[in-house]
Design a protein around this motif. Structure first.
Motif, short mmCIF file in Angstrom:
data_model
loop_
_atom_site.label_atom_id
_atom_site.label_comp_id
_atom_site.label_asym_id
_atom_site.label_seq_id
_atom_site.Cartn_x
_atom_site.Cartn_y
_atom_site.Cartn_z
N ARG A 62 28.92 29.73 28.48
CA ARG A 62 29.51 28.94 27.40
C ARG A 62 28.77 27.63 27.22
NH1 ARG A 62 35.30 27.29 30.24
NH2 ARG A 62 34.48 27.01 32.33
N ILE A 105 29.82 22.69 28.27
CA ILE A 105 30.73 22.40 29.38
C ILE A 105 29.91 22.05 30.62
CG2 ILE A 105 32.64 23.24 30.79
CD1 ILE A 105 33.34 23.06 27.88
N HIS A 148 32.18 20.94 37.02
CA HIS A 148 33.13 20.02 37.67
C HIS A 148 33.00 20.02 39.19
CE1 HIS A 148 35.84 23.12 39.35
NE2 HIS A 148 35.46 23.82 38.30
N SER A 170 31.24 13.59 27.23
CA SER A 170 31.75 14.95 27.44
C SER A 170 30.80 15.80 28.26
CB SER A 170 32.01 15.62 26.09
OG SER A 170 33.06 14.98 25.40
N LYS A 171 29.48 15.58 28.11
CA LYS A 171 28.51 16.38 28.85
C LYS A 171 28.12 15.72 30.17
CE LYS A 171 28.45 18.89 25.12
NZ LYS A 171 29.35 18.06 24.31
N PHE A 182 32.97 14.75 31.63
CA PHE A 182 33.81 15.92 31.37
C PHE A 182 34.45 15.79 30.00
CE2 PHE A 182 36.00 12.88 34.05
CZ PHE A 182 37.22 12.66 33.43
N PRO A 183 34.65 16.93 29.29
CA PRO A 183 35.14 16.87 27.91
C PRO A 183 36.53 16.27 27.75
CG PRO A 183 34.15 19.01 28.38
CD PRO A 183 34.26 18.29 29.69
#
Length: 482
Positions: free
Chosen positions: A128, A131, A134, A326-327, A330-331
């Protein structure tokens, strides 16, 4: 005595209807809002009567009314069941699927340019796009800084913060982009937004004269950018992208806004060449246009020295530089920013104030401390070789295992890359196998206003390990061979 219902029964005030009617209304409301779950049995009438201190006939009457209206289902020799209202509602057309032709709606929203994407059931380790991983994030540091921010907020955090962002975060962002991307700015130039998407929405509101302003967008390009400008009433002008990025020589003279992803084009992954960067700045200067530079994942660079940002090259205050965390983080953080030229700062702050008059304090304070203490820079440095290994595994697999079908598009940055399909007539079969073997990979047609001349697949490598990439591409190759 234990309560018979999972909510408190409130006896009616004197003179306001019968006990049976009131019990029926309270049970009906509990069924509608889910406090009485579908399929659960209603308590026995004797049990309810004893618990509430009412006659059994009162409870029987209330239950009969529920059954008559379809809120309960009778069963011979057993307790009545709460009806499943969700299945009844599902037989009606879903509101989200209704045609939006109601004249009460603003014409721009009767046919939204971009509808919310349906949730995709993808494995955690997939291809995907967009994302980050994490597993390597410094959660302990983020928790510590969050606790500090909460303590500070509890002492002095009850006032309204400025809509353009708290000063500490704006200062931290200005220093970060100066160090990481050579973007020349001060904290006064930075406006904090809820992700890059709000930045595009605010800029569209500020720059577009509905029905008149022509906005050039990349084709293929990032759909939410097009949606923001279409919703503001802009005339969209799609401009082709090749291996040097946006084809600047195709820009019409009357374009007044150009939206571009020069560091890592979305979705093809190419970089805008220095020759075209210079040409784009000259186009904007000579036509009185402005440039929106979306640098959404420019921190992750795997080739040589990165090309200077358009904002760095700009000498005429033409460029709005848009960034996001976001990249790099984290989004769900939902933090982005705009570095605005001096002439537009006050207007952009006014637009932001109208749309979002007071920003959140706690998350901004945490992010400011995270950047100020050097944790963002260290995290990016730590993640860059991890993503580089995955990128190399993806490129190697595309060349060695899938070279007969796919041709990688040159890309040296970001968290995804794309590959063109060598034989367009096979595209449908290749997409079918891709959905089966490389979940999350997307056709660039999903980013296009018109069917692309050269179909291609985009692969993300933010959340999938190198070994998993090799295994998936091997399965993909076998599926294509078969």
């Amino acid at each position: 005595m234990e309560p018979v219902f999972p909510f408190a029964y409130l006896p009616p005030a004197r003179g306001l209807g019968t006990l049976a009617q009131d019990l029926h209304q309270q049970l009906r409301s509990a069924i509608l809002d889910g406090r009485l779950a579908a399929g659960s049995p209603l308590p026995a009438t004797r049990q309810v009567a004893t618990a509430l201190g009412v006659a059994r006939n009162t409870v029987i009457t209330a239950y009969d009314l529920l059954i008559a209206e379809g809120y309960a289902i009778p069963r011979k020799g057993a307790k009545a069941l709460v009806a499943d209202l969700a299945s009844r509602r599902s037989s009606k057309p879903s509101p989200s699927l209704q045609p939006l032709e109601d004249p009460r709606l603003n014409p721009l929203w009767r046919a939204p340019f971009l509808r919310p994407s349906p949730a995709r059931d993808l494995p955690e380790r997939s291809f995907r796009l967009g994302i980050p991983d994490h597993r390597h994030f410094p959660h302990d540091i983020w928790r510590r800084l969050s606790a500090q921010s909460l303590r500070a907020w509890s002492r002095a955090g009850f006032s309204y913060p400025p809509s353009e962002g708290i000063p500490a975060l704006r200062e931290a962002i200005a220093r970060h982009v100066a160090f990481a991307r050579a973007v020349a700015c001060s904290s006064d130039d930075v406006i904090v937004t809820s992700g890059a998407q709000q930045a595009f929405d605010l800029l569209a509101r500020m720059l577009v004269d509905p029905g008149r302003t022509r906005v050039a967008v990349e084709e293929p390009g990032y759909p939410p950018v097009r949606a923001a400008f279409a919703a503001a009433g802009a005339q969209l002008v799609p401009i082709a992208v090749d291996d040097e990025g946006l084809c600047v020589d195709r820009l019409p003279d009357d374009v007044r806004v150009v939206s571009v992803t020069p560091s890592h084009q979305s979705p093809t992954g190419v970089a805008l060449s220095l020759r075209r960067r210079t040409a784009l700045l000259e186009f904007a200067r000579s036509r009185g246009a402005v440039i929106l530079e979306d640098d959404y994942d420019g921190e992750f660079r795997f080739g040589g020295r990165p090309l200077d940002a358009l904002q760095t090259l700009d000498r005429d205050d033409l460029v709005f530089y848009i960034g996001t965390f976001s990249k790099s983080l984290f989004p769900s953080l939902r933090k982005g920013f705009v570095v605005a030229p001096p002439w537009a700062r006050d207007a952009l702050i006014a637009v932001k104030h109208c749309a979002d008059s007071h920003c959140d304090t706690i998350t901004q304070s945490v992010l400011a401390a995270f950047i100020r203490e050097g944790h963002l820079a260290r995290h990016v440095r730590r993640m860059r070789p991890i993503y580089a290994t995955r990128r190399e595994a993806l490129l190697d697999g595309l060349r060695r295992q899938l070279g007969a079908w796919l041709e990688p598009i040159p890309s040296e940055a970001g968290l995804h890359l794309a590959a063109r399909i060598r034989a367009p007539e096979l595209a449908a079969k290749i997409f079918t196998q891709a959905r089966r073997h490389v979940p999350g990979a997307q056709s660039i047609a999903e980013y296009s206003l018109a069917p692309p001349d050269r179909p291609a697949l985009a692969f993300g490598y933010g959340v999938i390990d190198a070994d998993d990439i090799a295994t998936a591409l091997s399965r993909f190759r076998r599926g294509l061979e078969e």
